[in-house]
Scaffold this motif. Structure first.
Motif, PDB file in Angstrom:
ATOM      1  N   GLU A   1       0.776  -1.457   0.268  1.00  0.00           N
ATOM      2  CA  GLU A   1       0.062  -0.090  -0.028  1.00  0.00           C
ATOM      3  C   GLU A   1       0.744   1.027   0.065  1.00  0.00           C
ATOM      4  OE1 GLU A   1      -3.018  -0.135  -0.525  1.00  0.00           O
ATOM      5  OE2 GLU A   1      -4.173  -1.567   0.216  1.00  0.00           O
TER       6      GLU A   1
ATOM      7  N   ASP B   1       1.227  -6.690   5.814  1.00  0.00           N
ATOM      8  CA  ASP B   1       0.701  -8.141   5.823  1.00  0.00           C
ATOM      9  C   ASP B   1       1.949  -8.790   4.655  1.00  0.00           C
ATOM     10  OD1 ASP B   1      -0.290 -10.751   5.367  1.00  0.00           O
ATOM     11  OD2 ASP B   1      -2.007  -9.856   4.212  1.00  0.00           O
TER      12      ASP B   1
ATOM     13  N   ASP C   1      -6.797   1.666   2.256  1.00  0.00           N
ATOM     14  CA  ASP C   1      -7.140   2.606   0.882  1.00  0.00           C
ATOM     15  C   ASP C   1      -8.235   3.627   1.312  1.00  0.00           C
ATOM     16  OD1 ASP C   1      -9.343   0.910   1.127  1.00  0.00           O
ATOM     17  OD2 ASP C   1      -8.995   0.373  -0.960  1.00  0.00           O
TER      18      ASP C   1
ATOM     19  N   SER D   1      -6.612  -2.530  -6.375  1.00  0.00           N
ATOM     20  CA  SER D   1      -7.456  -3.570  -5.395  1.00  0.00           C
ATOM     21  C   SER D   1      -6.437  -4.804  -5.269  1.00  0.00           C
ATOM     22  CB  SER D   1      -8.734  -4.012  -6.045  1.00  0.00           C
ATOM     23  OG  SER D   1      -9.184  -4.779  -5.122  1.00  0.00           O
ATOM     24  N   LYS D   2      -6.421  -4.966  -3.717  1.00  0.00           N
ATOM     25  CA  LYS D   2      -5.632  -6.101  -3.597  1.00  0.00           C
ATOM     26  C   LYS D   2      -6.407  -7.525  -3.543  1.00  0.00           C
ATOM     27  CE  LYS D   2      -2.181  -3.368  -3.081  1.00  0.00           C
ATOM     28  NZ  LYS D   2      -2.939  -2.363  -3.409  1.00  0.00           N
TER      29      LYS D   2
ATOM     30  N   ARG E   1      -8.960 -13.846  -5.418  1.00  0.00           N
ATOM     31  CA  ARG E   1      -8.933 -13.848  -3.823  1.00  0.00           C
ATOM     32  C   ARG E   1     -10.298 -13.671  -3.351  1.00  0.00           C
ATOM     33  NH1 ARG E   1      -4.208 -11.867  -0.436  1.00  0.00           N
ATOM     34  NH2 ARG E   1      -2.363 -12.175  -1.904  1.00  0.00           N
TER      35      ARG E   1
HETATM   36  N1  UDP Z   1      -5.069  -6.623   2.295  1.00  0.00           N
HETATM   37  C1  UDP Z   1      -4.115  -7.550   2.965  1.00  0.00           C
HETATM   38  N2  UDP Z   1      -3.602  -8.636   2.683  1.00  0.00           N
HETATM   39  C2  UDP Z   1      -4.035  -9.084   1.388  1.00  0.00           C
HETATM   40  C3  UDP Z   1      -4.783  -8.495   0.452  1.00  0.00           C
HETATM   41  C4  UDP Z   1      -5.300  -7.081   0.966  1.00  0.00           C
HETATM   42  O1  UDP Z   1      -3.693  -6.843   4.210  1.00  0.00           O
HETATM   43  O2  UDP Z   1      -3.357 -10.127   1.063  1.00  0.00           O
HETATM   44  C5  UDP Z   1      -5.526  -5.382   2.664  1.00  0.00           C
HETATM   45  C6  UDP Z   1      -5.327  -4.345   1.599  1.00  0.00           C
HETATM   46  O3  UDP Z   1      -4.026  -3.501   1.956  1.00  0.00           O
HETATM   47  C7  UDP Z   1      -6.454  -3.448   2.341  1.00  0.00           C
HETATM   48  C8  UDP Z   1      -7.508  -4.142   2.611  1.00  0.00           C
HETATM   49  O4  UDP Z   1      -6.867  -5.602   2.907  1.00  0.00           O
HETATM   50  O5  UDP Z   1      -6.084  -2.497   3.491  1.00  0.00           O
HETATM   51  C9  UDP Z   1      -8.644  -4.394   1.500  1.00  0.00           C
HETATM   52  O6  UDP Z   1      -7.692  -4.453   0.325  1.00  0.00           O
HETATM   53  P1  UDP Z   1      -8.451  -3.704  -1.042  1.00  0.00           P
HETATM   54  O7  UDP Z   1      -8.766  -2.443  -0.702  1.00  0.00           O
HETATM   55  O8  UDP Z   1      -7.497  -3.799  -2.314  1.00  0.00           O
HETATM   56  O9  UDP Z   1      -9.746  -4.424  -1.261  1.00  0.00           O
HETATM   57  P2  UDP Z   1     -11.300  -3.935  -2.064  1.00  0.00           P
HETATM   58  O10 UDP Z   1     -11.637  -2.576  -1.368  1.00  0.00           O
HETATM   59  O11 UDP Z   1     -10.812  -3.848  -3.411  1.00  0.00           O
HETATM   60  O12 UDP Z   1     -12.137  -5.105  -1.657  1.00  0.00           O
END
Ligand code: UDP
Ligand code: MG
Length: 343
Positions: free
Chosen positions: A26, A61, A114, A222-223, A228
């Motif tokens: 991040e 993480d 985020d 997005s992570k 996932r």
């Molecule tokens: N994250 C994490 N480990 C992972 C994948 C995601 O800690 O293996 C964290 C990421 O940094 C963020 C949160 O999980 O703080 C949610 O991820 P993201 O915002 O990318 O998900 P989205 O909003 O797209 O569902």
């Protein structure tokens, strides 16, 4: 704000607050996230909602970019920041759990790095906490910032889980406030397959929801790619429902009934029409019969497997919310009183 359950409770003291932020690669958002969360703490402190001993816990993480050096720097610059690093990438749910386990504060909010779930809503969460709620779910009002596919799949998923009998809060992900007691209770769950939004419903306690509109991601990507997302969704189904196993029993019953009809037809063709190829009926009847018996047996095995699974999770059977009992005077105190009197 909607109350899911309500019980009258005594006034709640102003809490110290922990904000837990899991971070995976991040670096693009961390600086602004950190600044915004610190400003949020300042605002909450100024409005008298939290005490000064409040902290932000960033959990790295197993990031492969500059996340960890940035977090170390941030933690050494500001004593309100705690930086934790996992040994390797364990996934969002595990990172979040690790962060929760480190907190000691009286109220704990989990939020994504985020800041798509705006930290300005923490104020309403704290108001709900101060009104006596121990679990406050952040609920998305709309999904405008999502792609059409994500919206459709996410809402379909919540409906499916409802049908499977899993108690989830609709459109709630991992933006929530937990009281100290709720966090401690959650930490009693020994299972390794974490699906926190389901577990939080399971622990009970007085809860409510706070609605909010989700922002688009600040920066970075997005992570949670599709792979996932599917894995988390499947984890949710299998950790909270044995309905898929039960579906085998149902399938066995349906094919069993169908095969009986077909067996009747095969026999009638064989016996009354005389047009059956030799060997046809003697193959068809066992295939249909054994096929359905096998499915039914798999279903029965599934039932036991489901029971075993429920048992090996070793989830706590219940959590006490309150104990009311007349105060008994401890023996030592009584002895002291007598001593005082005689002296
Ligand atoms: N994250 C994490 N480990 C992972 C994948 C995601 O800690 O293996 C964290 C990421 O940094 C963020 C949160 O999980 O703080 C949610 O991820 P993201 O915002 O990318 O998900 P989205 O909003 O797209 O569902
Ligand atoms: Mg996000």
């Amino acid at each position: 704000m909607r109350h899911i359950d309500s019980n009258s409770t005594a006034p709640v003291a102003i809490p110290s607050l922990a904000i837990v932020v899991p971070c995976y690669n991040e670096e693009a958002v961390l600086e602004s996230t950190c600044a915004e969360l610190l400003a949020t703490l300042d605002g909450l402190l100024a409005s008298g909602r939290i005490r000064a001993e409040s902290r932000i816990y960033f959990v790295d993480d197993g990031s492969r970019d500059g996340t960890w050096p940035m977090l170390q720097q941030m933690a050494s610059n500001d004593e309100r920041i705690v930086a934790l690093a996992l040994s390797c990438n364990r996934g969002h749910q595990n990172a979040l759990y690790a962060g929760l386990a480190q907190t000691v504060e009286e109220a704990v909010v989990s939020i994504d790095a985020d800041l798509q779930d705006g930290p300005e809503h923490i104020a309403s969460m704290l108001d709900a906490y101060l009104a006596g709620n121990e679990v406050v779910f952040g609920v998305r009002k709309e999904r405008d910032s999502d792609t059409f596919f994500k919206r459709l799949s996410a809402e379909g998923y919540y409906r499916l889980m409802q049908r499977l009998g899993v108690d989830l809060v609709f459109n709630h992900a991992d933006f929530r406030l937990l009281s100290r007691r709720a966090v401690n209770t959650l930490l009693e769950y020994p299972e390794t397959n974490l699906f926190l939004r389901g577990m939080v419903r399971e622990i009970g306690f007085r809860s409510t929801t706070v609605e909010y509109a989700r922002r688009p991601r600040l920066a970075g990507e997005s992570k949670y790619p599709l792979r996932r997302m599917l894995s988390l969704a499947w984890k949710g189904v299998t950790a909270f429902s044995i309905a898929p196993l039960r579906a085998i029993t149902l399938m066995g019953l349906i094919t069993g009934a169908l095969s009986l009809v077909l067996i009747g037809w095969v026999l009638s063709v064989k016996l009354f029409s005389g047009s059956a190829v030799p060997g046809w009926a003697s193959i068809m009847v066992p295939v249909l019969f054994i096929g359905s018996v096998q499915l039914l047996c798999l279903g029965v095995i599934g039932e036991y497997l489901g029971k075993i699974y429920e048992e090996v999770k070793r989830r706590p059977r219940y959590h006490l919310r309150e104990v009311v009992a007349e105060q008994r005077t401890p023996v030592t105190t009584r002895a002291e009183t007598r001593a005082e009197r005689s002296g």
